[in-house]
Design an enzyme around this catalytic site. Structure first.
Site, PDB file in Angstrom:
ATOM      1  N   SER A 108       0.829  -1.220   0.000  1.00 37.77           N
ATOM      2  CA  SER A 108       0.000   0.000   0.000  1.00 37.77           C
ATOM      3  C   SER A 108       0.854   1.257   0.000  1.00 37.77           C
ATOM      4  CB  SER A 108      -0.857   0.079   1.263  1.00 37.77           C
ATOM      5  OG  SER A 108      -1.619  -1.059   1.415  1.00 37.77           O
ATOM      6  N   TYR A 115      -7.968 -11.088   2.630  1.00 42.98           N
ATOM      7  CA  TYR A 115      -9.250 -10.531   3.062  1.00 42.98           C
ATOM      8  C   TYR A 115     -10.153 -10.099   1.909  1.00 42.98           C
ATOM      9  CZ  TYR A 115      -6.843  -6.008   2.475  1.00 42.98           C
ATOM     10  OH  TYR A 115      -6.137  -4.939   1.977  1.00 42.98           O
ATOM     11  N   GLU A 116      -9.602 -10.072   0.674  1.00 44.95           N
ATOM     12  CA  GLU A 116     -10.430  -9.630  -0.444  1.00 44.95           C
ATOM     13  C   GLU A 116     -11.412 -10.705  -0.870  1.00 44.95           C
ATOM     14  OE1 GLU A 116      -8.234  -7.195  -3.468  1.00 44.95           O
ATOM     15  OE2 GLU A 116      -6.612  -7.545  -2.052  1.00 44.95           O
ATOM     16  N   MET A 169      -1.471  -7.122   7.080  1.00 44.84           N
ATOM     17  CA  MET A 169      -2.479  -8.027   6.500  1.00 44.84           C
ATOM     18  C   MET A 169      -1.990  -8.722   5.233  1.00 44.84           C
ATOM     19  SD  MET A 169      -5.737  -5.507   6.949  1.00 44.84           S
ATOM     20  CE  MET A 169      -5.992  -4.559   8.462  1.00 44.84           C
ATOM     21  N   SER A 170      -0.686  -8.842   5.065  1.00 47.47           N
ATOM     22  CA  SER A 170      -0.197  -9.405   3.795  1.00 47.47           C
ATOM     23  C   SER A 170       1.110 -10.162   4.003  1.00 47.47           C
ATOM     24  CB  SER A 170       0.032  -8.259   2.796  1.00 47.47           C
ATOM     25  OG  SER A 170       1.101  -7.434   3.219  1.00 47.47           O
ATOM     26  N   ALA A 187       2.881  -2.141   4.175  1.00 47.07           N
ATOM     27  CA  ALA A 187       2.659  -1.119   5.198  1.00 47.07           C
ATOM     28  C   ALA A 187       2.235  -1.869   6.451  1.00 47.07           C
ATOM     29  CB  ALA A 187       1.566  -0.166   4.740  1.00 47.07           C
ATOM     30  N   HIS A 193      -4.996  -9.566  -1.367  1.00 52.81           N
ATOM     31  CA  HIS A 193      -4.891  -9.967   0.029  1.00 52.81           C
ATOM     32  C   HIS A 193      -5.904 -11.065   0.326  1.00 52.81           C
ATOM     33  CE1 HIS A 193      -3.642  -5.775  -0.330  1.00 52.81           C
ATOM     34  NE2 HIS A 193      -2.852  -5.972   0.702  1.00 52.81           N
ATOM     35  N   ASN A 217       1.886   3.427  11.265  1.00 51.34           N
ATOM     36  CA  ASN A 217       1.213   3.787  12.528  1.00 51.34           C
ATOM     37  C   ASN A 217       1.738   2.896  13.643  1.00 51.34           C
ATOM     38  OD1 ASN A 217      -0.603   1.825  10.776  1.00 51.34           O
ATOM     39  ND2 ASN A 217      -1.014   1.339  12.911  1.00 51.34           N
ATOM     40  N   HIS A 235      -3.278   0.450  -4.353  1.00 55.69           N
ATOM     41  CA  HIS A 235      -2.525  -0.582  -5.067  1.00 55.69           C
ATOM     42  C   HIS A 235      -2.736  -0.396  -6.559  1.00 55.69           C
ATOM     43  CE1 HIS A 235      -1.466  -3.225  -1.608  1.00 55.69           C
ATOM     44  NE2 HIS A 235      -2.463  -2.563  -1.061  1.00 55.69           N
ATOM     45  N   HIS A 279      -7.446   3.061   6.860  1.00 57.51           N
ATOM     46  CA  HIS A 279      -6.764   2.802   5.594  1.00 57.51           C
ATOM     47  C   HIS A 279      -6.299   4.121   4.970  1.00 57.51           C
ATOM     48  CE1 HIS A 279      -5.449   0.604   2.135  1.00 57.51           C
ATOM     49  NE2 HIS A 279      -6.301   1.196   1.317  1.00 57.51           N
TER      50      HIS A 279
HETATM   51  N1  HPA Z   1      -2.559  -3.320  11.354  1.00 57.00           N
HETATM   52  C1  HPA Z   1      -2.680  -4.105  10.265  1.00 57.00           C
HETATM   53  N2  HPA Z   1      -2.308  -3.727   9.063  1.00 57.00           N
HETATM   54  C2  HPA Z   1      -1.774  -2.503   8.928  1.00 57.00           C
HETATM   55  C3  HPA Z   1      -1.632  -1.638  10.020  1.00 57.00           C
HETATM   56  C4  HPA Z   1      -2.047  -2.075  11.307  1.00 57.00           C
HETATM   57  O1  HPA Z   1      -1.949  -1.364  12.324  1.00 57.00           O
HETATM   58  N3  HPA Z   1      -1.075  -0.499   9.526  1.00 57.00           N
HETATM   59  C5  HPA Z   1      -0.887  -0.676   8.204  1.00 57.00           C
HETATM   60  N4  HPA Z   1      -1.304  -1.909   7.828  1.00 57.00           N
END
Ligand code: HPA
Length: 267
Positions: free
Chosen positions: A29, A83-84, A206-207, A111, A81, A230, A59, A242
């Protein structure tokens, strides 16, 4: 190797030239700009039958084949991903194609949320190992004994060392750490973050993990990087979203691009 992968590799060679690809890159991302720096040919995923429809904003769904630095690369501008669509093996065909094009190495970027105060937003983490917190696996259903993939040393020590040297040369802080895969798409709860942290993870996202498993299955050497967007949920007052991920990714992206370009450029 599936017949489909061989067919797609042949089609890609026709469009982008037959020189063997050395390294593949999967861009996370907000990290897609590297694809623009490749001197080569962009092929939209929709022209590659069976490729994901990477529907996540941030993406860019092109496969770019060409030269980056001094290396022939295949850059996957988008990933699907889990989750998609609930498919842990969504990136299997693209990675099989990468292998069929001749690559022996894969660089994965994502990310992530950090659980380390000393790796704050804007910083990079070199993934040295992972925790598959989702319990999912892209090789479920694979029939051959090759499915029993050893995962010790999944993140290649020689590649990691090369990246550390480039980081030192460029003055970029690149701390090693453990990445935990959370399925998403909802973010983690504070209790989940405390749990993952207790288990030894330094960053969460998540990847990446399914792609590492697939890459090792295919015999590709792997390097993985998180750009921290973050602090993970509960570790700071900042609101996680997101939008925030996409806004923050460019902070680390510039450093990551320098590292990757350094790695792909032979003196
Ligand atoms: N959690 C999961 N996926 C992420 C995060 C997070 O805090 N930040 C960026 N992708």
């Amino acid at each position: 190797m599936s017949k489909n992968a061989e067919t797609l590799a042949a089609l890609i060679r026709e469009r982008a030239g037959s020189g063997p690809v050395e390294v593949g890159l999967v861009l996370g991302s907000g990290l897609g700009h590297l694809a623009d720096k490749v001197d080569g040919v962009a092929i939209p995923y929709e022209q590659l039958d069976g490729f994901p429809h990477a529907g996540v904003s941030g993406h860019n769904a092109n496969l770019v084949i060409g030269t980056l630095g001094t290396t022939r690369v295949a850059v996957f501008g988008g990933r699907e991903h889990y989750y998609e669509a609930g498919r842990a093996d969504a990136m299997r065909l693209p990675l099989e194609v990468l292998k069929a094009l001749g690559a022996d190495r894969l660089i994965l970027t994502n990310a992530a949320g950090s659980m380390r105060q000393d790796i704050p937003p804007g910083e990079l983490m070199q993934i040295t190992d992972h925790i598959n917190f989702s319990g999912l696996n892209p090789l479920i259903g694979e029939k051959t004994d090759a499915r029993f993939v050893p995962m010790g040393g999944a993140y290649d020590a020689d590649m990691a060392e090369a990246f550390q040297q480039i980081a030192a040369r460029e003055g970029i802080t690149l701390k090693p750490g453990i990445y935990a895969w959370y399925s998403g798409p909802s973010f983690e709860t504070p209790a989940e973050i405390r749990a993952i942290r207790t288990l030894g993870a330094d960053a969460v996202g998540m990847s990446t993990v399914p792609e590492v498993i697939l890459a090792r299955f295919l015999g590709l050497r792997v390097a993985g990087f998180s750009t921290v967007t973050n602090m993970a949920q509960g570790l700071s007052d900042e609101a996680i979203s997101h939008e925030h991920t996409k806004a923050m990714a460019p902070l680390g992206a510039e450093k990551l691009e320098k590292l990757v370009l350094g790695y792909l450029t032979r003196d």
